[in-house]
Design an enzyme around this catalytic site. Structure first.
Site, PDB file in Angstrom:
ATOM      1  CD  GLU A 191      -7.564  48.675  56.923  1.00  0.00           C
ATOM      2  OE1 GLU A 191      -6.827  49.336  56.177  1.00  0.00           O
ATOM      3  OE2 GLU A 191      -7.714  48.927  58.134  1.00  0.00           O
ATOM      4  CE  LYS A 208      -6.183  53.269  55.272  1.00  0.00           C
ATOM      5  NZ  LYS A 208      -5.619  52.231  56.175  1.00  0.00           N
ATOM      6  CB  CYS A 264      -8.811  51.821  58.512  1.00  0.00           C
ATOM      7  SG  CYS A 264      -8.161  51.448  60.176  1.00  0.00           S
TER       8      CYS A 264
END
Length: 271
Positions: free
Chosen positions: A43, A113, A156
């Site tokens: 990321e 995300k 993440c």
């Protein structure tokens, strides 16, 4: 191809986009020279600076990143996971985006995300990702690579939401990337156990390329890029510092584990 070599690239990215991308290219070339067929970037790999600067430079960051990775994946005949980088959203914010580039240089997969990191984990830094990032609304697809197998990706903080992984498993994933910039304080406590849990629960490979070290305003990331097999074994750990982690993957392990304990077939509760 049941066996192939995976390369995970662990970085300490900053605000210099050209420098960050040059490091990425160098590591991708090194991975390819060693025989890697699949490479994963963490990321924030092209930019890890201020939120204000990210918004101001999003078009530049996005364009340079896509151009480089599209070009190099085709030149080197390699599949690349672009772990998480900003792309413009319609409302003045950005999407935190992961893309898979196939060996033909074309985009095979794109994910925005979903779970945004709005937390105060205890390291003295307030994280409010939603100030500049628009949440994605679509569960990641699975890229069914004819050369490698079935690949998907989260980003993440998504790691903490097992229901997202369960939805991905409905799309026949065998490998799930978790590109991350995990904070040091939460990484020390939870990184390994969460990655191993997601691998065991879903009987798939987990590939987690990560940021490492100290960044802008003292922000610290944990490093320890990990490769976890479907039984929960750690096949590779990059520990700390910038580096390339190479790991041999035997995709037959997915079916072996699912045959031993067919938990995915035994599920009684379905969303």
């Amino acid at each position: 191809m049941h066996r192939f070599l995976l390369g995970l690239i662990q970085l300490n990215s900053g605000s210099d986009v050209d420098l960050n991308l040059q490091k990425c290219e160098n590591y991708i070339r090194e991975a390819t020279s060693e025989g890697a067929k699949l490479v994963g970037l963490p990321e924030n790999f092209p930019f890890l600076g201020s939120e204000k600067e990210k918004l101001e430079r999003v078009q530049e960051i996005s364009t340079k990143t896509v151009n480089l990775l599209s070009d190099i994946s085709k030149k080197l005949n390699i599949t690349i996971l672009a772990g998480g980088f900003p792309r413009p959203a319609a409302n003045g914010k950005v999407f935190n985006t992961s893309i898979i580039f196939g060996p033909d240089g074309k985009e095979k997969f794109e994910y925005h995300k979903i779970h945004l990191f709005d937390t105060d984990p205890g390291d003295g830094i307030e994280y409010r990702e939603s100030r500049t990032v628009e949440s994605g609304q679509i569960v990641p697809e699975t890229y069914k690579s004819p050369e490698l197998g079935n690949i998907s990706s989260v980003i993440c903080y998504d790691l903490r939401f097992p229901e997202l992984f369960r939805e991905i498993m409905k799309k026949d994933a065998e490998m799930i990337f978790v590109p991350s910039a995990f904070t040091k304080i939460t990484g020390q406590a939870h990184w390994e156990i969460l990655l191993r849990a997601r691998a065991i629960e879903n009987q798939c490979f987990i590939f987690a390329p990560a940021q490492t070290g100290t960044h802008l305003k003292g922000r610290e990331t944990y490093g320890h890029s990990l490769v976890v097999d479907p039984w929960g074994n750690i096949l590779g750990d990059a520990e700390e510092g910038e580096k390339l982690l190479l790991t041999e993957i035997d995709l037959e392990e997915v079916q072996k584990v699912r045959k031993k304990i067919p938990a995915l077939k035994h599920r009684q509760i379905h969303s």
